[in-house]
Write a protein that holds these residues in place. Structure first.
Motif, mmCIF file in Angstrom:
data_model
loop_
_atom_site.group_PDB
_atom_site.id
_atom_site.type_symbol
_atom_site.label_atom_id
_atom_site.label_comp_id
_atom_site.label_asym_id
_atom_site.label_seq_id
_atom_site.Cartn_x
_atom_site.Cartn_y
_atom_site.Cartn_z
ATOM 1 N N PHE A 1 -9.062 1.349 3.208
ATOM 2 C CA PHE A 1 -8.105 1.671 4.255
ATOM 3 C C PHE A 1 -7.632 3.121 4.141
ATOM 4 O O PHE A 1 -7.722 3.743 3.085
ATOM 5 C CB PHE A 1 -6.881 0.747 4.180
ATOM 6 N N THR B 1 -11.917 -4.314 0.695
ATOM 7 C CA THR B 1 -11.248 -3.628 1.805
ATOM 8 C C THR B 1 -11.057 -2.168 1.454
ATOM 9 O O THR B 1 -10.697 -1.835 0.312
ATOM 10 C CB THR B 1 -9.859 -4.246 2.079
ATOM 11 N N ARG C 1 0.823 -1.215 0.000
ATOM 12 C CA ARG C 1 0.000 0.000 0.000
ATOM 13 C C ARG C 1 0.856 1.264 0.000
ATOM 14 O O ARG C 1 0.482 2.291 0.549
ATOM 15 C CB ARG C 1 -0.954 0.011 1.187
ATOM 16 N N GLY D 1 -1.481 -4.083 6.254
ATOM 17 C CA GLY D 1 -1.774 -3.270 7.428
ATOM 18 C C GLY D 1 -0.854 -3.628 8.592
ATOM 19 O O GLY D 1 -0.135 -4.629 8.556
ATOM 20 N N GLN E 1 -4.252 5.949 1.180
ATOM 21 C CA GLN E 1 -5.610 5.437 1.313
ATOM 22 C C GLN E 1 -5.991 4.726 0.022
ATOM 23 O O GLN E 1 -5.392 4.954 -1.030
ATOM 24 C CB GLN E 1 -6.603 6.573 1.599
ATOM 25 N N GLU F 1 -9.198 0.765 8.843
ATOM 26 C CA GLU F 1 -9.522 -0.185 7.800
ATOM 27 C C GLU F 1 -10.897 -0.797 8.041
ATOM 28 O O GLU F 1 -11.257 -1.101 9.178
ATOM 29 C CB GLU F 1 -8.459 -1.301 7.761
ATOM 30 N N HIS G 1 -3.840 4.021 11.645
ATOM 31 C CA HIS G 1 -4.349 3.208 10.541
ATOM 32 C C HIS G 1 -5.812 2.861 10.763
ATOM 33 O O HIS G 1 -6.206 2.438 11.856
ATOM 34 C CB HIS G 1 -3.520 1.921 10.435
#
Length: 815
Positions: free
Chosen positions: A595, A593, A100, A147, A627, A576, A574
Motif C-alpha cells: 500500500f 498486501t 498503518r 485502508g 507505505q 493498494e 490511497h
C-alpha cells in the motif's frame, strides 16, 4: 518467577506446543465442502455476509475465543495480534488508534478533530477513542479493516475501521461464564445468558468485570496507581416476527474508576534553556530555597516502577448508550436501519508537571458528550451486480469544564530573578476553562460490484459528505487572591502581571467552519485460480476539517495565535494491491498486501512546550506519506497443530512539514531572529538560540514502528481426565515492534526502544469447559508504552512502562 511456571506445568504435563485461538487474518475457506479442518470465517466488512478470503481488501479477523485465550480484552491490547494496528494511551481520553501509522493525531487529543480509524460496535459508530479502553463485552469477533472505508461505512474513515460484532440473542437457551484470577490481584469475571422469551422474542444479557492492582507505586500517596477497575453491562432484545424481519434493541453501560493515569521519571535531556533553567538545576534551586527539603525523584530507573507525583489522580470514565437496528429482507434486496444514541462522561484529574513538586497543583478537564446517529442502508445482490447504498446522519455535542492551577513551587520553577523567590507570584494562579463543541455530519454513500466474468469484478464506490463544526472556548484566569487578571494591553516586562500572563492568559475563541467533500474509490479484483484472488484499489478520501477546541497556542510575544483556531481537511490518495491465497488443500492461507497513502494537509498534533495550552494542539503538515507491505500466514497441518505469523513493514514520514514546533532539544532558548534561516546546529546545548519553527520534512511520523510481527502456535492431544474427554493443549503467541518516536516533532529524547513480548498458556478443554493457566510477558521484558515531554522546556521526560510479567488461571464453562 517459579510460581507461574508451576501453574503452567500443573495443567500442561501432557501437552504439545501451539494455540487453538489466534488472530486469523483473512483465513476463511470459501467452500466448506472441501475444507479439511477449521471453520468458515464470515465477515460483514462490505455490509453483507461473505467469507474473509472473498473480500478484496486487507482485513484481519480475530474471533472472540482468540481474544479471550490470548488475554487481549480491549482494543488497546488487540494490537498484539494485529501488527498494523497501533494503539497508544496515556488515559482513556488521550488515546491514539492508528492503522498503518494513520488515524488519530498522535499525542494529547482534542475534541475538535475526527478519527481516521472508525470504531463500530454492531454497526454503531463510536465517535471518541475512549471506547477503545473498555473491556470487550460478549464479543463474537473483531474485524480490523485497513485502508479507507468511507464508501461502505456511515462515518468516513480514512485509515481503516475496527468492526466489533457482539453475540446476539438466540432462540435456543444458552449461557457461558468465565473466571480469571492472577498475580497483581487480578480478578476478571464474565458471564452471558441468552434464550427465548416467546416464539418471536429472544433476549441476551452479558456482564464483565475486571480489577487489577496498579503497576506503578506512588511513594507520595503510598499506594499503587494505574490500576484496572472496569465494569460493563450489555442487554439485547431481538424481535423476529418473521423470517424476513428482525428488530434488535440494545443497551450498554460501562464504567472505569481507577486511580490513574500517572507517569514516572524516565530521563532528562538537555534543551537550549540556560543551564540554571534545566530540570536538575531547578530541583537544586528549590531545595536550596527550602532547607531540609532535599527533593529527589524516588528512582531514575523507570523499571523500578516508582513515582512521587503529588496532584490528585482520577480517571472516572462512563460510556454507554442504546441502539435500534432493523433488518428487513424485501426479497429483491435488504433494508437496514440503525438508530443510536451514545454518551460519554469523563472525570479526570492529572499531575500536569509529572513530578512530586507542587508546580501544577491541579489539572482536570471533565467533559460530557452526547451523540446521535442514524444510518439507512439498502443492499442487493444479483448474478452480475451487487450494490450497497446508504444515508448517514450524525450529531454530537461535547461540554467541558477545565481547571488548572499553579502550586507553591511554580515561581521558582518557571520564573527568573527576584520573582522566582516569591512563591505568591504564581501560587494559586488558576485557569478556569469553559468550552463546548457542536458537530454535525451527513453523508450519502454507496458501492457497486459488477461481476464482469466469473473471475473479474469491478467495484466502484462514492461518497458525498457535509460536515459542520462550531465551538466555544473561554479561559478566565485568577490570581492567588481570586482576582481575575487581564493581559491586554501587554503588561510591563518584569512585572508580576507579566509573569502571570506568561503562564496563563485569558482567552475567548469561537471557531466555526463547514465543508462539503466528494470522495470515491475503485477496486478491481480477479480470481486467478480457485483459491487465489488478486486485487487493486485506488481511493480518493478525506478527513473532515478540525478546530482547536482546548485553547490556542501563544505567539512569540505571548499574544494568542488565533490563526490556529481551525485546521484544514486532509486530502487522501490511497493505492493498494493485494493477493489472497489458500493452498495445501486449504490447510494454509497466505495473504500479501502492498500500500501507499499520500496525504495533503495532514492533521498533526504538535507540542508547543507551553504551560498555558494543552501540550498538544492541531496543525496542518503540508504532506505525509505512508507505505508498506503486510503479510499474513495461517497454517493447520493437522487437527492437532496450528499456527500463524503476521508481519508488517510501515514507512510513514512527513514529506513536507516546514513550520513544525521544534523538539525539546531545539527549544527553550531565546528565539532566533525573525526571518532568519533556522539553525539546528546547537541541539541540546544550553544557553543557545532556538529556531522559531523547525523543518521536520523527511522524519518519521510519531507512534509508528517500522517493523511489527505477531506469531502463535498451538498443539493439542486427546485425553480423558477425571472421566472427562477433551484435549490437553499448549500454546504460545508473541509480538515484536521496532523502535518508534513518541513526540509529534521527533526528538532524540523520546525514542522508544523496540521490544518483543511472549505469552504462553496451557490447559484442558472439552465439551462445554476450558481450564487453562497462562503467563504473559514470560521473560519479564522491560519496555515503555509511552514517553511524554513535560511542559516548560526543562528537559524532563516522563513515561509509562508496559506490564511486567503477569500470570494466572482461567476457568470457562458454557451450556
Amino acid at each position: 518467577m517459579i510460581a507461574p511456571y508451576l501453574l503452567l506445568a500443573s495443567v500442561a504435563s501432557a501437552s504439545l506446543a501451539a494455540p487453538a485461538a489466534f488472530a486469523q487474518d483473512d483465513a476463511a475457506p470459501a467452500d466448506t465442502a472441501v475444507e479439511q479442518r477449521g471453520d468458515v470465517i464470515i465477515v460483514t466488512a462490505r455490509r453483507r455476509q461473505e467469507t474473509a478470503q472473498e473480500v478484496p481488501l486487507a482485513i484481519s479477523v480475530i474471533r472472540g475465543d482468540s481474544i479471550e485465550a490470548t488475554g487481549n480484552f480491549n482494543v488497546v491490547k488487540l494490537q498484539q495480534l494485529a501488527p498494523t494496528l497501533q494503539v497508544y494511551t496515556s488515559n482513556p481520553r488521550n488515546t491514539s488508534v492508528n492503522i498503518r501509522g494513520l488515524g488519530v493525531p498522535f499525542g494529547l487529543t482534542s475534541d475538535g478533530f475526527e478519527q481516521g480509524v472508525g470504531i463500530y460496535v454492531d454497526d454503531v459508530y463510536n465517535s471518541r477513542v475512549a471506547a477503545a479502553t473498555f473491556d470487550f463485552l460478549d464479543v463474537e469477533q473483531v474485524e480490523v479493516l485497513r485502508g479507507p472505508q468511507g464508501t461502505l461505512y456511515g462515518k468516513n474513515t480514512t485509515a481503516g475501521a475496527i468492526n466489533i460484532t457482539t453475540n446476539q440473542p438466540t432462540f435456543d437457551f444458552e449461557g457461558r461464564a468465565e473466571l480469571t484470577v492472577g498475580n497483581l490481584n487480578l480478578k476478571q469475571a464474565k458471564a452471558a445468558i441468552s434464550g427465548p422469551l416467546s416464539d418471536t422474542i429472544a433476549a441476551r444479557i452479558a456482564v464483565a468485570s475486571t480489577s487489577r492492582r496498579g503497576t506503578i507505586f506512588n511513594t507520595t500517596t503510598d499506594r499503587w496507581i494505574n490500576e484496572q477497575d472496569n465494569l460493563g453491562l450489555r442487554g439485547t432484545i431481538l424481535f423476529k416476527p418473521s423470517e424476513d424481519l428482525s428488530i434488535t434493541l440494545s443497551g450498554d453501560y460501562s464504567k472505569q474508576d481507577p486511580e490513574g493515569y500517572g507517569t514516572l521519571f524516565v530521563r532528562t535531556g538537555a534543551t537550549q534553556r540556560a543551564p540554571a533553567r534545566q530540570y536538575d538545576a531547578l530541583v537544586a534551586a528549590i531545595n536550596a530555597a527550602n532547607p531540609g527539603r532535599n527533593y529527589a525523584v524516588p528512582s531514575r530507573n523507570p523499571y523500578d516502577r516508582l513515582t512521587d507525583i503529588d496532584a490528585s489522580l482520577n480517571a472516572g470514565n462512563k460510556i454507554g448508550g442504546a441502539s435500534l437496528k432493523v433488518n428487513w429482507d424485501l426479497g429483491a434486496g435488504k433494508f437496514t436501519s440503525v438508530t443510536a444514541w451514545r454518551f460519554w462522561d469523563w472525570k479526570p484529574e492529572n499531575d500536569r508537571d509529572f513530578t512530586g513538586l507542587s508546580i501544577v497543583s491541579r489539572s482536570q478537564n471533565p467533559s460530557q458528550q452526547d451523540q446521535y446517529s442514524q444510518e439507512f442502508r439498502y443492499s442487493q445482490e444479483g448474478e452480475t451486480i451487487d450494490f450497497v447504498v446508504g444515508l448517514f446522519g450524525f450529531k454530537q455535542r461535547i461540554d467541558t469544564q477545565g481547571t488548572e492551577q499553579q502550586g507553591a513551587d511554580a515561581s521558582r520553577w518557571s520564573l527568573t530573578g527576584a520573582l522566582a523567590g516569591d512563591p505568591a507570584v504564581l501560587e494559586g494562579l488558576t485557569a478556569s476553562n469553559t468550552q463546548w463543541l457542536k458537530s454535525t455530519s451527513a453523508a450519502l454513500f454507496g458501492q457497486l460490484s459488477w461481476k464482469v466474468t466469473d473471475a473479474l469484478t469491478i467495484q466502484p464506490g462514492a461518497r458525498v459528505n457535509y460536515d459542520k463544526k462550531s465551538g466555544y472556548y473561554q479561559r478566565v484566569v485568577t490570581n492567588g487572591a481570586g482576582q481575575a487578571i487581564n493581559c491586554t494591553p501587554t503588561p510591563a516586562a518584569g512585572s508580576i502581571l507579566a509573569a502571570q500572563c506568561g503562564i496563563y492568559q485569558p482567552q475567548i475563541s469561537a471557531p466555526s467552519d463547514s465543508a462539503w467533500n466528494f470522495t470515491y474509490d475503485f477496486n478491481v479484483n480477479y480470481k486467478l485460480a480457485r483459491d487465489v484472488l488478486a486485487y487493486a484499489t485506488y481511493a480518493k478520501s478525506f478527513k473532515t476539517l478540525g478546530i482547536n477546541q482546548n485553547g490556542l497556542p501563544l505567539n512569540a510575544d505571548n499574544s494568542v495565535n488565533y490563526d490556529a483556531g481551525t485546521v484544514k481537511p486532509e486530502s487522501v490518495n490511497h493505492f493498494e494491491i493485494g493477493l489472497k491465497t489458500q493452498f495445501w488443500n486449504r490447510r494454509a492461507t497466505f495473504n500479501l498486501t502492498a500500500f501507499r497513502t499520500d496525504i495533503k494537509n495532514f492533521q498533526a498534533t504538535v507540542n508547543g512546550g507551553q504551560f498555558g495550552t494543552v501540550r498538544g494542539y492541531l496543525a496542518n503538515a503540508d504532506k505525509v506519506r505512508t507505505q508498506g507491505i503486510e503479510a499474513d500466514l495461517k497454517i493447520a497441518p493437522s487437527e492437532r497443530l496450528s499456527g500463524y505469523a503476521n508481519a508488517a513493514y510501515t514507512d510513514a514520514k512527513y514529506k513536507k512539514f516546514t513550520n513544525a514546533p521544534c523538539p525539546p532539544e531545539l527549544s527553550g532558548g531565546t528565539l532566533q531572529p525573525a526571518g532568519a534561516t533556522p539553525d539546528y546546529s546547537n541541539a541540546g546545548i544550553p544557553n543557545t538560540l532556538s529556531p522559531r519553527a523547525c523543518d521536520i520534512s523527511g522524519q518519521s511520523l510519531p507512534g509508528v514502528s517500522k517493523w511489527a510481527f505477531s506469531y502463535g502456535a498451538e498443539g493439542n492431544l486427546p485425553v480423558t481426565l477425571l472421566d472427562k474427554e477433551g484435549q490437553v493443549y499448549l500454546g504460545v503467541d508473541g509480538n515484536y515492534r521496532s523502535r518508534w518516536n513518541s513526540n509529534a516533532s521527533p526528538s532524540i529524547y523520546t525514542n522508544v526502544k523496540g521490544y518483543a513480548l511472549t505469552n504462553v498458556r496451557a490447559g484442558f478443554r472439552g465439551e462445554g469447559f476450558d481450564v487453562f493457566g497462562w503467563v504473559r510477558n514470560v521473560f519479564d521484558v522491560n519496555y515503555l508504552e509511552l514517553l511524554q515531554v513535560a511542559p516548560g522546556n526543562t528537559g524532563l521526560i516522563a513515561g509509562q512502562p508496559g506490564d511486567p510479567q503477569t500470570w494466572g488461571g482461567t476457568i470457562k464453562i458454557s451450556f
